[in-house]
Every structure is written in C-alpha cells, then in structure tokens.
Design a protein around this motif. Structure first.
Motif, short mmCIF file in Angstrom:
data_model
loop_
_atom_site.label_atom_id
_atom_site.label_comp_id
_atom_site.label_asym_id
_atom_site.label_seq_id
_atom_site.Cartn_x
_atom_site.Cartn_y
_atom_site.Cartn_z
N LEU A 261 0.75 -0.88 -0.03
CA LEU A 261 -0.13 0.05 0.38
C LEU A 261 0.98 1.33 -0.16
O LEU A 261 0.62 2.17 -0.93
N ILE A 262 1.55 1.39 0.87
CA ILE A 262 3.03 2.73 0.86
C ILE A 262 3.34 2.71 0.02
O ILE A 262 3.92 3.85 -0.38
N ALA A 263 3.85 1.58 -0.47
CA ALA A 263 5.01 1.85 -1.84
C ALA A 263 3.90 1.89 -2.88
O ALA A 263 4.86 3.11 -3.75
N GLY B 277 4.98 10.48 -6.69
CA GLY B 277 6.06 10.67 -6.97
C GLY B 277 5.33 11.51 -8.31
O GLY B 277 5.92 12.47 -8.62
N LEU B 278 4.78 10.07 -9.36
CA LEU B 278 4.23 10.53 -10.36
C LEU B 278 3.85 12.05 -10.84
O LEU B 278 3.73 12.57 -11.57
N ALA C 11 8.41 15.68 -4.49
CA ALA C 11 8.47 15.32 -5.15
C ALA C 11 9.72 13.59 -4.82
O ALA C 11 9.60 12.75 -5.28
N GLY C 12 10.90 14.63 -4.20
CA GLY C 12 12.63 13.43 -4.42
C GLY C 12 11.61 12.71 -3.28
O GLY C 12 12.41 11.19 -3.53
N SER C 13 11.74 13.19 -2.17
CA SER C 13 11.18 12.22 -1.00
C SER C 13 10.20 11.06 -1.39
O SER C 13 10.24 9.87 -0.86
N GLN C 14 9.55 11.49 -2.32
CA GLN C 14 7.83 10.38 -2.49
C GLN C 14 9.24 9.01 -3.77
O GLN C 14 9.29 7.83 -3.34
N THR D 50 -1.77 12.54 -0.52
CA THR D 50 -0.06 13.46 -0.49
C THR D 50 0.43 14.04 -1.23
O THR D 50 1.03 14.58 -1.07
N ALA D 51 0.26 13.54 -2.76
CA ALA D 51 0.62 14.92 -3.66
C ALA D 51 -0.04 15.57 -3.56
O ALA D 51 0.49 17.17 -3.15
N LEU D 52 -1.01 16.65 -3.82
CA LEU D 52 -2.10 17.08 -2.88
C LEU D 52 -2.01 18.11 -2.62
O LEU D 52 -1.95 19.59 -1.97
N ALA D 53 -2.78 17.23 -1.34
CA ALA D 53 -1.78 17.41 0.37
C ALA D 53 -0.93 18.54 0.23
O ALA D 53 -0.43 19.59 1.10
N TYR D 54 0.86 17.62 0.20
CA TYR D 54 1.76 18.44 -0.05
C TYR D 54 2.36 19.46 -1.06
O TYR D 54 2.62 20.68 -0.02
N LEU D 55 1.18 19.74 -1.80
CA LEU D 55 1.76 21.09 -2.55
C LEU D 55 0.96 22.21 -1.61
O LEU D 55 1.48 23.60 -2.05
#
Length: 298
Positions: free
Chosen positions: A35-37, A44-45, A183-186, A222-227
């Motif tokens: 799941l986390i992978a 990241g994509l 992005a890099g960390s993900q 994850t993606a949207l929340a980080y941004l």
C-alpha cells in the motif's frame, strides 16, 4: 489571516484526516508495504511533472542524498508505521497519535538537538500533551493486548520521525524548493520499498474499493496535500501552517464515523482535547494569538 487561507487550512486538514480512512480501507487487502509503496510511487509520479515544469531537475540531482534520507524517515517509515497501526487501531485513534508531532519537536529542543529557548508555558504544554496521550491509552489498559501496544508504539514512533525529519530538512535542505523535497522524497521512498515488494505480495487481487482508496490516498492525501501545505508555508509561514495539525484528528474521526462506522469514544475526545491543548501551548500558539490581539487593540 485571510479567510480564503483559513478555508485552505481546513481543506488540507480534511485531506490529511482522510488519509487514515483510506489506509483503513486499503491496507487489509494490499498489506502495509504494498500500500505505502504504491502510495509514494503514484504521488511521486504526480509531483514529478510539476517539478520538471518548474525547471528543478538539476536541483533534484544536487540533493539526492538528503532526499533519500528524508524519503526514508519522513515518508517510507512513518507511512508504513501508520499503515500498520490502522490494521489494529481506528483511523481517529491513530490520527490523535499523529497529533503529537509538535510535542516531539519540543522534546528535541529539551534534549538539546534543536537549539531553541523554551518558556515554562511551553514546557508545561509539552507535559500536558503527553498527559493527554496517557489519558488516551489509560482507558484501554484493561482490554489492551500486545498488538494494540505495538500499533500505539508504531504511531508514536512515526510522529517522532516526522519531528526529527523536520529538523533535518531545516539543516540540510535550506533553500531547496518544496516541490523538489516533496517529489524527490516520495520517489526515493518508493526505491527503498522495491527490494521488499517480492516478499510482501498480496495473497489476493485487491478489490475495486481498495484500489480507489489507494488512488485517493496517493492523489489527494499525499500529492495534492503536499502541494497545498508547502504553498501555505510560503504564504502564511510555518508557524501558522503547522496549525493544520490541530484539526486533523477531528476530520479523521468524522470520516471514520461516517464511512466505517468507527466509534468516537469519550477517551478519544478527552485525550484529543488535552493533547491538542498541550501541543498548542508547547508551540506558543496561544501566546502568538494573545500578542496579535494586544497589537490589534492598540
């Protein structure tokens, strides 16, 4: 604070609160590792084109080592710990453990790792916050089993890693774009999971609901929340942006109750209030508001 930014903070808290719901739905079928992978890979994509559009590929290459460290300690390990915790604890309970992140930040100051000066009010808030954890856990001691305590330790360990990672980011990634860090960390986290994937294959194909929960977890939480979070840090500053932490348990408990019929118990309510009050005191939130109110009245 502009009203629009306040609503953005609420939206961000709702997205991060929903992550505990999505994990509760998807982790039984995917397993924590898969799941986390997939979560970090998809996030990241999504973030990578944003990074490329802003011409930050060179900055990414220059910071590969610290990004791998952040990928491990700010994404891979805490995400995995929370995924494991949600196999045993409710999403609301796990999110309250997540709310101790700022308290661990104060602990790092007390240990001398972060060089800051704390007031007695902040130290009192630190102690009050962990008293709230004690209240939250104390009501379960009669029925708790080893799996419960492992899940709790996983949640608190993840919160501690977030606090340590924040310190590392401040010291080792000064001036690096937030998009590069996100992005890099993900993507680095996904590479760290790769060797484990063959040994943790799900026993059956995940259902459509589990797959949709995974996609929502990666895209929205994850993606949207980080941004959104890094944008708010840039606009409001870290002190105000971090107040989103105080609202996450509320939304996590609401989503869990609405969609999974998870109970909202009195120990969760009392423990959450005490933890968040202590966290606010430990981070000087009330002091800043008081100073702002006095400045406005003058």
């Amino acid at each position: 604070m502009h009203l629009g930014y306040f609503f953005e903070l609420i939206a961000l808290a709702a997205l991060w609160g929903a992550s505990f719901l999505f994990m509760r739905v998807a982790v039984p079928e995917f397993g924590p590792i898969w799941l986390i992978a997939w979560r970090v890979f998809l996030a990241g994509l999504i973030l990578l084109p944003v990074l490329m559009h802003q011409g930050l590929v060179g900055e990414l290459r220059k910071n590969l080592k610290p990004l791998f460290i952040i990928g491990a300690f700010n994404s891979a390990l805490p995400f995995l710990a929370y995924a494991y915790a949600t196999t045993i604890l409710t999403g609301g309970f796990t999110s309250i453990l997540n709310a101790t992140v700022p308290l661990f930040g104060v602990l790092l100051v007390l240990l001398g790792i972060n060089k800051e000066i704390l007031s007695w009010t902040q130290i009192g808030g630190f102690l009050l916050g962990f008293a709230g954890v004690g209240i939250l856990l104390g009501w379960h001691t009669s029925t708790a089993n080893p799996h419960f305590w492992l899940a709790v330790m996983a949640g608190l360990g993840a919160a501690f890693l977030y606090a340590v990672s924040a310190t590392y980011i401040k010291r080792s990634l000064v001036g690096v774009s937030a998009v590069v860090i996100a992005a890099g960390s993900q993507l680095a986290a996904f590479l760290l999971f790769l060797p484990l994937l063959p040994f943790s294959v799900p026993t059956a194909a995940p259902s459509l609901i589990a797959i949709l929960a995974l996609i929502a977890l990666a895209v929205f939480s994850t993606a949207l929340a980080y941004l959104m979070y890094f944008r708010l840090i840039r606009i409001l500053g870290p002190a105000r942006a971090v107040t989103v932490t105080y609202m996450i348990p509320l939304f996590a408990m609401i989503w869990g109750s609405l969609f999974l019929h998870e109970p909202i118990t009195w120990d969760m309510i009392v423990g959450c209030i005490v933890i968040l009050t202590g966290t606010a005191l430990a981070n000087g939130v009330f002091t800043r508001w008081r100073k702002k109110s006095l400045a406005t009245s003058e």
